[in-house]
Write an enzyme that holds these catalytic residues in place. Structure first.
Site, mmCIF file in Angstrom:
data_model
loop_
_atom_site.group_PDB
_atom_site.id
_atom_site.type_symbol
_atom_site.label_atom_id
_atom_site.label_comp_id
_atom_site.label_asym_id
_atom_site.label_seq_id
_atom_site.Cartn_x
_atom_site.Cartn_y
_atom_site.Cartn_z
ATOM 1 N N LEU A 174 2.401 0.963 8.991
ATOM 2 C CA LEU A 174 1.881 0.099 7.697
ATOM 3 C C LEU A 174 1.064 1.278 6.922
ATOM 4 O O LEU A 174 0.451 2.009 7.559
ATOM 5 C CB LEU A 174 0.944 -1.111 7.833
ATOM 6 C CG LEU A 174 1.557 -2.135 8.614
ATOM 7 C CD1 LEU A 174 0.620 -3.240 8.923
ATOM 8 C CD2 LEU A 174 3.021 -2.754 7.736
ATOM 9 N N ASP A 175 0.907 1.201 5.735
ATOM 10 C CA ASP A 175 0.244 2.259 4.853
ATOM 11 C C ASP A 175 -1.265 1.835 5.103
ATOM 12 O O ASP A 175 -1.486 0.874 5.693
ATOM 13 C CB ASP A 175 0.287 1.964 3.377
ATOM 14 C CG ASP A 175 1.895 2.143 2.741
ATOM 15 O OD1 ASP A 175 2.617 3.063 3.581
ATOM 16 O OD2 ASP A 175 2.197 1.645 1.773
ATOM 17 N N LYS A 176 -1.883 2.958 4.883
ATOM 18 C CA LYS A 176 -3.331 2.808 5.328
ATOM 19 C C LYS A 176 -3.861 1.605 4.505
ATOM 20 O O LYS A 176 -4.814 0.825 5.234
ATOM 21 C CB LYS A 176 -4.174 3.859 4.710
ATOM 22 C CG LYS A 176 -5.839 3.857 4.893
ATOM 23 C CD LYS A 176 -6.341 5.185 4.061
ATOM 24 C CE LYS A 176 -7.873 5.004 4.244
ATOM 25 N NZ LYS A 176 -8.438 5.975 3.456
ATOM 26 N N ARG A 214 6.389 -2.195 -2.282
ATOM 27 C CA ARG A 214 5.426 -1.743 -3.559
ATOM 28 C C ARG A 214 6.554 -1.218 -4.549
ATOM 29 O O ARG A 214 6.366 -1.234 -5.771
ATOM 30 C CB ARG A 214 4.521 -0.693 -2.777
ATOM 31 C CG ARG A 214 3.720 -1.366 -1.967
ATOM 32 C CD ARG A 214 2.641 0.125 -1.304
ATOM 33 N NE ARG A 214 1.920 0.523 -2.176
ATOM 34 C CZ ARG A 214 1.078 1.702 -1.975
ATOM 35 N NH1 ARG A 214 1.429 2.183 -0.780
ATOM 36 N NH2 ARG A 214 0.285 2.184 -2.716
#
Length: 350
Positions: free
Chosen positions: A164-166, A266
């Site tokens: 998962l992205d930060k 996104r």
């Protein structure tokens, strides 16, 4: 990190040990059953020895850690085995992981000897890297799991199957041993590991339920960004449905990934004109500001609450996979975190 094995330096030490634990690792003796006759050696060993994936067996063969019943080292993974043949497999101790174990609190949703499911908070990086050498999920997992990690590819580390992205929060599954890692990776590649997300987006998608398909590749105008591209890139598909709309300004959408590309949700939501609230890369509208025309539909005093949201309002709410040990389908759910829920509750009050 290369696997450490004293067996490479001293065959006699290996041959002279007894079955079971040694000072450097474990030796397992395995005889080919009748129903495995004619199989490739790597496939037969992976099926017959618990805890070893086929790729791990191949690595052990390459390093000379397998001998047949005569004491001859075997390195060919494609060798056909015969019923009654005996093989000795030396499994070196898992090396300590290079990242430092750090006592960082984790929200553990589920844990057993094979897998760990956690609800990752926003702001936590998954892997140590330049700019984030520590304080990552991997550092936290090393401390949390300790000796329960039996080694992924010969290294005592957690098996990260997906990321998962930060600043994306939510559910992640982590493998604690080599076989679990291999099984989960196969599910991820075969698209049978299902991940569901919820996001607060600008505007209300129309239709309210649909499928976004478009290859994702590096943006030609900004190398830090990904984009839907007409040439090249990788196939990507996302299913979405509107869970709740808030006038014309915002909507809570649920997205299910058919593929797993960098920044996929996104990029896809921005591509159809409904970027995620707070997204620093993809969240600016055509007017050059967060929310674009949709933000103007919010009352002036309340607009900044959404325009200035400090991270993408994206959360992994659901995770479904087959348990690597039991084969049972398991499902996990994680509620929206406080920051996104507060936005949603505030919209309900308008």
């Amino acid at each position: 990190m290369p696997e450490r094995t004293e067996f490479d330096d001293d065959e006699d030490e290996y041959t002279g040990t007894q079955d079971g634990e040694t000072g450097e690792g474990t030796r397992q003796r395995w005889s080919v059953p009748d129903d495995a006759g004619g199989q490739r050696l790597d496939k037969a060993l992976a099926s017959g020895l618990p805890g070893l994936s086929r790729s791990r067996v191949q690595a052990l063969l390459e390093k000379g850690c397998v001998q047949d019943g005569t004491g001859r080292t075997v390195t060919d993974p494609s060798m056909k085995v015969k019923p009654g043949q005996t093989f000795d497999v030396f499994i070196p101790e898992a090396e300590p992981a290079q990242p430092e174990a750090q006592d960082i609190p984790l929200d553990v949703v589920y844990e057993d000897e094979d897998v760990l499911v956690i609800d990752k908070p926003a702001g936590m990086v998954v892997h140590p890297a330049a700019g984030n050498p520590d304080g990552t999920l991997v550092n936290a997992l090393l401390a949390h799991c300790g000796d329960s990690l039996s080694g992924i590819g010969g290294v005592r580390r957690p098996g990260i199957v997906h990321r998962l992205d930060k600043d994306t929060s939510g559910l992640m599954v982590v493998a604690k041993n080599d076989r679990a890692h291999h099984a989960l990776t196969e599910q991820f590649s075969g698209r049978t590991l299902s991940r569901t997300y919820q996001a607060l987006v600008w505007g209300v998608p129309s239709p309210r339920e649909g499928r976004i398909e478009g290859n994702i590749g590096r943006s030609s105008t900004d190398r830090k960004k990904m984009a839907v591209v007409t040439g090249g890139g990788k196939h990507a598909a996302t299913r979405y449905r509107v869970v709740r709309s808030f006038g014309t300004a915002l909507a809570l959408v649920e997205c299910t990934l058919e593929t797993g590309r960098t920044h996929q949700i996104r990029v896809h939501m921005a591509h159809i004109g409904h970027p995620i609230v707070g997204d620093p890369l993809y969240g600016k509208g055509r007017a050059g500001r967060a929310g674009g025309k949709h933000a103007s539909a919010l009352p002036e005093p309340d607009r900044e609450r959404f325009v200035g949201f400090p991270r993408q309002a994206l959360h992994a709410v659901g995770l479904t996979f087959r348990h690597p040990a039991t084969g049972e389908t398991v499902r996990f759910q994680a509620p929206l975190p406080t920051d996104i829920k507060d936005l949603s509750d505030f919209l309900e009050s308008l």
